[in-house]
Every structure is written in structure tokens, then in C-alpha cells.
Scaffold this motif. Structure first.
Motif, PDB file in Angstrom:
ATOM      1  N   GLN A  43     -13.094  73.635   6.611  1.00  0.00           N
ATOM      2  CA  GLN A  43     -14.547  74.589   6.300  1.00  0.00           C
ATOM      3  C   GLN A  43     -13.166  75.356   5.766  1.00  0.00           C
ATOM      4  O   GLN A  43     -11.521  76.060   7.074  1.00  0.00           O
ATOM      5  CB  GLN A  43     -15.209  74.621   7.570  1.00  0.00           C
TER       6      GLN A  43
ATOM      7  N   ARG B 227     -18.431  69.905  -1.093  1.00  0.00           N
ATOM      8  CA  ARG B 227     -19.913  70.225  -0.344  1.00  0.00           C
ATOM      9  C   ARG B 227     -20.954  68.928  -0.980  1.00  0.00           C
ATOM     10  O   ARG B 227     -20.691  69.007  -2.100  1.00  0.00           O
ATOM     11  CB  ARG B 227     -19.822  71.615  -0.417  1.00  0.00           C
TER      12      ARG B 227
ATOM     13  N   LEU C  77     -19.155  79.479   0.696  1.00  0.00           N
ATOM     14  CA  LEU C  77     -18.747  78.992   1.980  1.00  0.00           C
ATOM     15  C   LEU C  77     -18.883  79.973   2.913  1.00  0.00           C
ATOM     16  O   LEU C  77     -18.328  80.152   3.780  1.00  0.00           O
ATOM     17  CB  LEU C  77     -17.086  78.769   1.705  1.00  0.00           C
TER      18      LEU C  77
ATOM     19  N   GLU D  42     -21.138  78.930   5.257  1.00  0.00           N
ATOM     20  CA  GLU D  42     -20.579  77.764   6.580  1.00  0.00           C
ATOM     21  C   GLU D  42     -19.901  78.366   7.686  1.00  0.00           C
ATOM     22  O   GLU D  42     -19.770  78.111   8.520  1.00  0.00           O
ATOM     23  CB  GLU D  42     -19.759  77.262   5.481  1.00  0.00           C
ATOM     24  N   ARG D  43     -19.055  79.809   7.375  1.00  0.00           N
ATOM     25  CA  ARG D  43     -18.380  80.347   8.695  1.00  0.00           C
ATOM     26  C   ARG D  43     -18.609  82.012   8.610  1.00  0.00           C
ATOM     27  O   ARG D  43     -18.772  82.099   7.128  1.00  0.00           O
ATOM     28  CB  ARG D  43     -16.900  79.782   7.999  1.00  0.00           C
TER      29      ARG D  43
END
Length: 258
Positions: free
Chosen positions: A3, A196, A39, A42-43
Motif C-alpha cells: 500500500q 491490485r 489508491l 485504500e489508504r
């Protein structure tokens, strides 16, 4: 699956996102924004900068973008460049390779992941492009070599081997820049290269066939020459670029969405 906390995109009009959908601020969206969007999901706090400027040659990318990108704490950088050089008659491909290699070496330092690209094959969709193929193949081999020499740190997105990019519907009317569907496909390709899971195959042909008649395609060819090829040649003769005086798309590494 790694990540990432921050991404910087470096390059020319391909990375700036030209001819994708427009954002509220008037900028093109582009595949790099689409990757950042995925992305960021995800974070929390994921940061993103896009230093790309249309028309830039690889020497300009090296001089203007690579240093600022390397000065950030981004752990993911995308690097695409050199095609504007290849499009120009008399291109010194060895010099383009040298400059691109310098860019990659600087960006690969300090544990970053660097995403590199092979160019699509233009010969089946753009008249007169066969002369470019030797240089494009040479650049393809060079990029593949950089990835091979930096396992686990350099990541390859191989667009050359994907026949779906022969479909003109993945390209804007100028045939040099991706359409929204083209940008979407490239974003999926980057995310796949970063490990991914794929919801769909970005290489798959478009579901509906291109139903334009030969006459319609011929009219499109004439319109393309008058609207895009002529002005492009004119800028080259005047030593001008579409990106002259233009600032980076997103110069600061800020939380995505800000």
C-alpha cells in the motif's frame, strides 16, 4: 500487496491526462488521477501530485520534474516520456534513452516504486506512423531493460502488446492522446501492474464493433489532417510546444481530493 502513502506522476500530455473528461477546475482528469483515486480509497490521507506538462521532451522532464519528484517523500512515482522526442524527425534515440535512464535512476532511489511504460503501437491506427516503429521498438527494449535490472522496484505497464489500443475509439480525435475510455484502460493497467485485483480485463476488445463506413473513416482522416496535423507541424516549424509557459497540473503533493 504494497500500500502506498503518496504518488507523484511525471511526464508529458499522456500523464497530464489530455482529452479525458474535464474536472471542475477545467483540468483534464487522466489515467494518473484515476489511479490516485483508487489508491486513495485504500489508504486515508493518501497524497498525490502530477507534475506532467503537455509537449515536454525527455530532457525537459529530466530538468524540470524529476528533481522536484525525488525531493518528495512519495513512495510511488510514474514515469512516462520520450515519445514527443521520437515524433520529431532526426531524433537521437540514444540520447533519449540516456535521459530516460537518468530519470529512472534518480527516481528509483530511496526505495520508491517506479512505474514505467512501453508506448502503444501506432502503425495500425495512424497513417504515416510506420517510420516511428524502429525508435518505438528500441525504446520498448530499453524500458524493459530498466525494469529487468531493477526487480521489485521498477514496474512495467506494457501497452505495446495490447491490440485493444489499435481501436481508434480509445483515442481522441487528434489520434495522439487517449480518449476517456483509453485513460480508463491505462489506469486499470497501472493498477494491475501494482498488484491490485482486476475487476475487468483492460486488454479486452470493446464490446461493440466500430460500425463506421469506409467513407466516414476517410472523412475523419481528412478532418484529422486539417485540424491536428497541420497545426502540429506549424508549432514544430516555429520551435513552439503546446506546453510552453504552462505550469504543472498539480504541483504540490497534497491529500487526494484537496
Amino acid at each position: 500487496m504494497r500500500q502506498y502513502r503518496a504518488m507523484v506522476a511525471v511526464g508529458d500530455s499522456f500523464t497530464e491526462g489530455m482529452c479525458d473528461d474535464l474536472l471542475p477546475d477545467g483540468q483534464y482528469r487522466g489515467w494518473a488521477d484515476r489511479v490516485a483515486d483508487a489508491l486513495a480509497a485504500e489508504r486515508p490521507g493518501f497524497r498525490y501530485a502530477n507534475l506532467a506538462v503537455r509537449g515536454k521532451l525527455i530532457g525537459q522532464i529530466r530538468a524540470e520534474q524529476v528533481g522536484p519528484a525525488a525531493a518528495t517523500d512519495a513512495d510511488l512515482v510514474t514515469l512516462a516520456g520520450g515519445l514527443n522526442d521520437v515524433l520529431r524527425p532526426g531524433c537521437d534515440v540514444a540520447e533519449v534513452e540516456r535521459r530516460l535512464g537518468e530519470c529512472a535512476a534518480v527516481l528509483l532511489a530511496e526505495g520508491r516504486t517506479v512505474v514505467l511504460f512501453t508506448s502503444t503501437n501506432p502503425t495500425r491506427r495512424m497513417a504515416g506512423s510506420a517510420r516511428l516503429l524502429p525508435a518505438i521498438l528500441r525504446m520498448k527494449g530499453f524500458v524493459e531493460g530498466v525494469v529487468r535490472d531493477n526487480p521489485g522496484r521498477a514496474v512495467l505497464v506494457d501497452l505495446f502488446s495490447a491490440p485493444v489500443f489499435d481501436d481508434r475509439r480509445l483515442w481522441a480525435e487528434d489520434r495522439l492522446h487517449l480518449s476517456p475510455e483509453g485513460h480508463r484502460r491505462v489506469a486499470l493497467a497501472v493498477l494491475e501492474a501494482l498488484g491490485r485485483p482486476a475487476d475487468e480485463d483492460w486488454r479486452a476488445p470493446l464490446a461493440a464493433p466500430d460500425t463506421r463506413t469506409r467513407a466516414e473513416k476517410a472523412r475523419a482522416d481528412l478532418r484529422w489532417i486539417g485540424t491536428h496535423v497541420g497545426p502540429w507541424i506549424g508549432r514544430r516549424l516555429r520551435g513552439r510546444s503546446s506546453g510552453d509557459g504552462r505550469p504543472p497540473k498539480r504541483a504540490e503533493l497534497l491529500p487526494y481530493g484537496s
